[in-house]
Design a protein around this motif. Structure first.
Motif, short mmCIF file in Angstrom:
data_model
loop_
_atom_site.label_atom_id
_atom_site.label_comp_id
_atom_site.label_asym_id
_atom_site.label_seq_id
_atom_site.Cartn_x
_atom_site.Cartn_y
_atom_site.Cartn_z
N UNK A 1 -67.96 28.86 -35.52
CA UNK A 1 -67.62 29.53 -34.26
C UNK A 1 -68.74 29.40 -33.24
N UNK A 2 -69.99 29.28 -33.72
CA UNK A 2 -71.16 29.18 -32.83
C UNK A 2 -72.16 28.21 -33.46
N UNK A 3 -72.86 27.45 -32.64
CA UNK A 3 -73.95 26.62 -33.11
C UNK A 3 -74.81 26.19 -31.92
N UNK A 4 -75.97 25.62 -32.24
CA UNK A 4 -76.90 25.15 -31.21
C UNK A 4 -76.84 23.64 -31.14
N UNK A 5 -76.89 23.10 -29.93
CA UNK A 5 -76.91 21.64 -29.75
C UNK A 5 -77.59 21.35 -28.43
N UNK A 6 -78.57 20.46 -28.46
CA UNK A 6 -79.27 20.04 -27.25
C UNK A 6 -79.77 21.23 -26.43
N UNK A 7 -80.25 22.26 -27.13
CA UNK A 7 -80.83 23.41 -26.44
C UNK A 7 -79.84 24.36 -25.82
N UNK A 8 -78.55 24.19 -26.10
CA UNK A 8 -77.52 25.09 -25.57
C UNK A 8 -76.72 25.71 -26.72
N UNK A 9 -76.06 26.82 -26.39
CA UNK A 9 -75.13 27.44 -27.35
C UNK A 9 -73.76 26.79 -27.16
N UNK A 10 -73.15 26.38 -28.26
CA UNK A 10 -71.79 25.86 -28.25
C UNK A 10 -70.92 26.84 -29.04
N UNK A 11 -69.69 27.02 -28.61
CA UNK A 11 -68.85 28.02 -29.28
C UNK A 11 -67.38 27.65 -29.19
N UNK A 12 -66.60 28.32 -30.04
CA UNK A 12 -65.15 28.13 -30.09
C UNK A 12 -64.51 29.53 -30.00
N UNK A 13 -64.28 30.04 -28.82
CA UNK A 13 -63.80 31.42 -28.67
C UNK A 13 -62.41 31.66 -29.23
N UNK A 14 -61.58 30.60 -29.35
CA UNK A 14 -60.18 30.78 -29.77
C UNK A 14 -59.96 30.49 -31.24
N UNK A 15 -61.02 30.46 -32.03
CA UNK A 15 -60.91 30.03 -33.42
C UNK A 15 -60.08 30.99 -34.27
N UNK A 16 -59.83 32.21 -33.80
CA UNK A 16 -58.99 33.15 -34.54
C UNK A 16 -57.61 33.32 -33.91
N UNK A 17 -57.27 32.43 -32.97
CA UNK A 17 -55.98 32.50 -32.28
C UNK A 17 -55.10 31.36 -32.78
#
Length: 316
Positions: free
Chosen positions: A148-164
């Motif tokens: 749902x969350x991880x770090x890449x190239x100094x930014x936060x990446x996320x998947x807000x709809x992963x429970x939808x």
């Protein structure tokens, strides 16, 4: 349990400004609409045109029209998403997409301040990813599927709809009178993921109506187990040395040897051994009891060899 789009977005509190990966399909269209509504003036969109099908132009037009209507800046990246020999088309497209995101974030001055990147995968995508991993005999890292969350190239990446669920995403769009583009390749059952979607998910729904929730819990449990294995691997690599010393490796159990070697190869050489390659490497390490024992094995994209008391890696 799965939740609604509105509930998912209510729980979504990213660092701003935010960029949304916008394909033009239902999921990313819903994510951009909801994000731009919640954070007006703080959202940009990145569209990657893979150029792999005639519909690619329609996807880009939809993204342009949607972003114009919302007043959201859109940045289009055109890439060659064709796969190499022996590479899956899905994997090639995924790698090209992440490279395009990275390129846009690095080269577009207007995106330099972006702190979070949001992608629109949902609960059904998570289940499909898990089933693909199981079909390939993956370990806990594969079964953990998509974080749902991880770090890449100094930014936060996320998947807000992963429970939808996919169904709820489309219902949300219909209720709001919003249009989207359906990717014609999603019904092409030459692709394993599409066969899973068309054949396995309906069967799971009939037998296990709560499969999205239970698979989601399994993915979360596997992610915790994988995190623990990585912590152990870090400790063992510190103890065995970098590169690993053969004699120190031999003091570990075979399972811990396998764990630390996978970690060393993935983190430091960006390659992953097959099960057969790793088993042979472990056998050879066990047999290294004399100075004259030579070792050179094909592993992943290159070779693991013996250099004196240590293992070494060679790309050729």
């Amino acid at each position: 349990m799965t939740i609604s789009v509105d509930a998912a977005m209510a729980a979504f509190s990213p660092k701003l400004p935010l960029a949304v990966g916008l394909s033009g399909g239902a999921d990313s269209t819903a994510l951009l609409l909801a994000a731009s509504r919640k954070y007006p003036g703080q959202v940009s969109a990145i569209h990657v045109n893979h150029g792999l099908q005639a519909a690619a132009a329609s996807f880009e037009r939809h993204c342009v029209q949607l972003c114009n209507a919302l007043g959201v800046p859109l940045f289009v990246q055109r890439v060659d998403g064709r796969h190499a020999s022996g590479q899956s088309p899905e994997d090639a497209a995924r790698q090209a997409r992440y490279q395009a995101f990275d390129a846009a974030l690095a080269s577009e001055p207007a995106l330099a301040a972006i702190k979070t990147v949001a992608l629109a995968q949902h609960a059904d995508d998570q289940v499909e990813t898990m089933l693909l991993a199981l079909s390939r005999g993956s370990g806990v890292a594969g079964i953990a599927a998509m974080p749902a969350h991880w770090q890449r190239q100094g930014r936060v990446w996320c998947r807000p709809l992963l429970q939808v669920s996919s169904h709820d995403v489309r219902d949300w769009l219909r209720q709001g009178g919003h249009a989207w583009i359906e990717d014609p390749s999603n019904t092409d059952q030459r692709f394993t993921r599409n066969r899973i979607r068309a054949q396995l998910l309906p069967a799971l729904q009939a037998v296990f109506p709560s499969y999205r929730e239970t698979f989601g819990r399994t993915a979360a449990n596997a992610a915790q187990a994988d995190e623990l294995l990585q912590e152990i691997a870090k400790q063992d690599l510190a103890a065995t040395g970098l590169p690993p010393t053969i004699q120190r490796l031999q003091t570990l159990t075979r399972s811990r040897q396998a764990n630390v070697l996978r970690y060393w190869l993935r983190i430091h050489h960006q390659t992953t051994p097959s099960a057969a390659q790793l088993a042979e490497l472990l056998d050879q390490i066990a047999a290294c009891t004399t100075r004259g024992h030579r070792l050179r094995l094909k592993v992943g994209r290159g070779f693991v060899l013996r250099q004196g008391a240590m293992l070494a890696w060679s790309a050729a």
